[in-house]
Scaffold this motif. Sequence first.
Motif, PDB file in Angstrom:
ATOM      1  N   ARG A   8      70.115  17.615  84.265  1.00 30.65           N
ATOM      2  CA  ARG A   8      70.299  16.358  83.528  1.00 30.65           C
ATOM      3  C   ARG A   8      70.255  16.596  82.013  1.00 30.65           C
ATOM      4  O   ARG A   8      71.021  15.989  81.258  1.00 30.65           O
ATOM      5  N   GLN A  11      73.472  18.108  80.982  1.00 28.67           N
ATOM      6  CA  GLN A  11      74.520  17.086  81.025  1.00 28.67           C
ATOM      7  C   GLN A  11      74.487  16.201  79.780  1.00 28.67           C
ATOM      8  O   GLN A  11      75.531  15.844  79.222  1.00 28.67           O
ATOM      9  N   GLN A  14      76.091  18.170  77.075  1.00 28.11           N
ATOM     10  CA  GLN A  14      77.540  18.170  77.261  1.00 28.11           C
ATOM     11  C   GLN A  14      78.154  16.849  76.779  1.00 28.11           C
ATOM     12  O   GLN A  14      79.185  16.837  76.104  1.00 28.11           O
ATOM     13  N   ASP A  15      77.519  15.756  77.136  1.00 30.18           N
ATOM     14  CA  ASP A  15      78.027  14.444  76.733  1.00 30.18           C
ATOM     15  C   ASP A  15      77.994  14.283  75.216  1.00 30.18           C
ATOM     16  O   ASP A  15      78.928  13.722  74.617  1.00 30.18           O
ATOM     17  N   THR A  49      75.365  26.790  81.991  1.00 33.34           N
ATOM     18  CA  THR A  49      76.804  26.814  81.704  1.00 33.34           C
ATOM     19  C   THR A  49      77.360  28.223  81.552  1.00 33.34           C
ATOM     20  O   THR A  49      78.568  28.431  81.624  1.00 33.34           O
ATOM     21  N   ARG A 120      81.525  18.729  84.370  1.00 31.66           N
ATOM     22  CA  ARG A 120      80.227  18.110  84.112  1.00 31.66           C
ATOM     23  C   ARG A 120      79.219  18.746  85.073  1.00 31.66           C
ATOM     24  O   ARG A 120      79.402  18.703  86.285  1.00 31.66           O
ATOM     25  N   PHE A 122      76.281  18.058  86.121  1.00 32.43           N
ATOM     26  CA  PHE A 122      75.577  17.257  87.128  1.00 32.43           C
ATOM     27  C   PHE A 122      76.505  16.911  88.280  1.00 32.43           C
ATOM     28  O   PHE A 122      76.083  16.861  89.436  1.00 32.43           O
ATOM     29  N   ASP A 123      77.801  16.698  87.995  1.00 32.57           N
ATOM     30  CA  ASP A 123      78.758  16.436  89.066  1.00 32.57           C
ATOM     31  C   ASP A 123      78.883  17.651  89.974  1.00 32.57           C
ATOM     32  O   ASP A 123      78.932  17.526  91.204  1.00 32.57           O
TER      33      ASP A 123
END
Length: 310
Positions: A8, A11, A14-15, A49, A120, A122-123
């Motif tokens: 999380r 993520q 990343q966002d 990542t 993404r 988390f996806d």
Amino acid sequence: MNQVEAIRAVQKMQDYIEDHIYEEITLKQLSKAAGYSSWHSARIFKEITGRTPFDYIRALRLTRAALVLRDEERKIIDVALDFVFDSHEGFTRAFAKEFGLPPKRYSQNTPPIQLFMPARVFDTFRALHNGGMKMSEKKATKTVFVQIIERPARKVLLKRGIKATEYFGYCEEVGCDVWSMLSSVKEAMYEPIGMWLPKDLIKSGTSQYVQGVELPLAYNNAVPPGYDLIDLPPCMMMIFQGEPYNDDDFMEAIGEVWEHIEKFDPNIYGYHWAPEAAPRFQLAPMGYRGYIEARPVVSQSMGSTQRQDK
């Protein structure tokens, strides 16, 4: 920190990068978004990542810049400045290191290149821990829209696997970055697709499931190492499109469309299934448009003619 908390946090970083790609981004800003110290944020980002935050940011900016150079007539220095590079020279060095050719030559010829298109995290985590295509509890039946389209004679640039019969197995064999190469092809007729090849298009020792992009017959640009360029004849495809769904529920959405197809009788439209006429294909799952998959068909009159000719 457990694995879910780390995912999380990454993520969130990343966002943040996505939302500020045209601005300076510092490790302090990323750590604030993640909610942890700078050192810890940088460590878990690389663990998950495979890149440091700044390697990730640079690769993403270079990919976005490459798409601008591919699709627009822009000065290289203007594109460099848009993506927070200080100079033409610095941008050229970084671009050549990332893609193997300088930006000027790329903008002139636009050969396929390996774009950086990160998922993404988390996806990806959720998909892996839900067991691939495992269905959840049965939900109410949803509408699936059906239509017929014609595909002209065309070429397809594709990457073969080894034994894969579906997406997850294919990713294990060849990696999950084929899509980024296919998405770079300027001459593409349509968006990249996942395909199940008919028997006559499967090379010995290669997979049924592949990923590719359809191109005009006149395509004569470079074929990347490890890829094949093959011809496909004209065909008719029956398109199945599910209802829009929450992106978190993409596996359930795919399963619902597959269940509908298994029960579907194409004769009600005047067609027969024709699995050897063309590759069956799927578009990338995107919740806003519903899951889309296509199966090859022939008209009943054509099918009768073909049977009489045999």
